[in-house]
Motif scaffolding. Sequence first.
Motif, short mmCIF file in Angstrom:
data_model
loop_
_atom_site.label_atom_id
_atom_site.label_comp_id
_atom_site.label_asym_id
_atom_site.label_seq_id
_atom_site.Cartn_x
_atom_site.Cartn_y
_atom_site.Cartn_z
N TYR A 55 0.82 -1.22 0.00
CA TYR A 55 0.00 0.00 0.00
C TYR A 55 0.86 1.26 0.00
CZ TYR A 55 -3.86 3.10 1.15
OH TYR A 55 -4.80 4.11 1.12
N ILE A 111 -4.32 5.76 5.89
CA ILE A 111 -4.99 4.80 6.77
C ILE A 111 -4.05 4.48 7.93
CG2 ILE A 111 -4.21 2.81 5.42
CD1 ILE A 111 -6.90 1.47 6.11
N ASP A 115 -6.06 -0.10 11.64
CA ASP A 115 -7.28 -0.28 10.85
C ASP A 115 -7.04 -1.23 9.69
OD1 ASP A 115 -8.62 1.42 12.55
OD2 ASP A 115 -8.58 3.13 11.18
N MET A 116 -5.87 -1.09 9.03
CA MET A 116 -5.55 -1.99 7.94
C MET A 116 -5.36 -3.41 8.47
SD MET A 116 -2.36 -2.10 5.26
CE MET A 116 -2.89 -0.70 4.30
N ASN A 119 -8.50 -4.99 9.14
CA ASN A 119 -9.38 -4.97 7.97
C ASN A 119 -10.68 -4.23 8.26
OD1 ASN A 119 -9.85 -5.50 5.27
ND2 ASN A 119 -10.69 -7.54 5.63
N ASN A 121 -13.71 -1.96 8.07
CA ASN A 121 -14.54 -1.64 6.89
C ASN A 121 -14.06 -2.38 5.65
OD1 ASN A 121 -16.20 0.17 8.35
ND2 ASN A 121 -14.64 1.75 8.13
N ARG A 122 -13.43 -3.54 5.87
CA ARG A 122 -12.93 -4.41 4.79
C ARG A 122 -11.96 -3.66 3.87
NH1 ARG A 122 -15.23 -9.22 4.41
NH2 ARG A 122 -14.93 -9.38 2.18
N CYS A 123 -11.17 -2.75 4.46
CA CYS A 123 -10.27 -1.92 3.67
C CYS A 123 -9.24 -2.74 2.89
CB CYS A 123 -9.58 -0.87 4.54
SG CYS A 123 -8.54 -1.55 5.85
N ARG A 124 -8.68 -3.78 3.49
CA ARG A 124 -7.70 -4.61 2.76
C ARG A 124 -8.35 -5.38 1.62
NH1 ARG A 124 -4.93 -8.49 6.64
NH2 ARG A 124 -3.72 -9.08 4.81
N ARG A 126 -10.66 -4.37 -0.22
CA ARG A 126 -11.03 -3.47 -1.32
C ARG A 126 -9.84 -2.89 -2.07
NH1 ARG A 126 -15.02 -1.16 2.40
NH2 ARG A 126 -13.65 0.63 2.55
#
Length: 131
Positions: A55, A111, A115-116, A119, A121-124, A126
């Motif tokens: 990322y 981010i 939070d990453m 995951n 809000n399922r950020c990873r 997405r």
Amino acid sequence: GMYPAHTDSSLVTLAPRSSAAGLEAKDLRTGEWFPIEEMLAADECLVFLGDPADYISGHRYRALMHRPAVCGHGGTMVDSGGQAQRHRISTPFFLYPQDTALLAPAGLPSIVFDDMNGNVNRCRDRFPWKR
């Protein structure tokens, strides 16, 4: 059997060869799976990136999509000496930043690592390179 394919949530993973080779990696160009651990000598290890490094580099340095094999009922694997093994012992080392580290790559939303890693809000899930 196989565990599900995944990328790690660590910055970097160091993975010495397991007691019986069983790690497969996905070729970034062809999409084919190959037995990467079988290519290692007994005293070598893999070093690969996880999602945070992918990322923050804007996907320039890609996380390794991989999946570990496990022995099934009565199944065997072969160790580095060619001997049949019923179990696979793996001892990877995962390097993580502080939970509060801000990942702020150019052109992508910032981010917080925690939070990453969680995951949120399922950020990873997405990330464009995971679709």
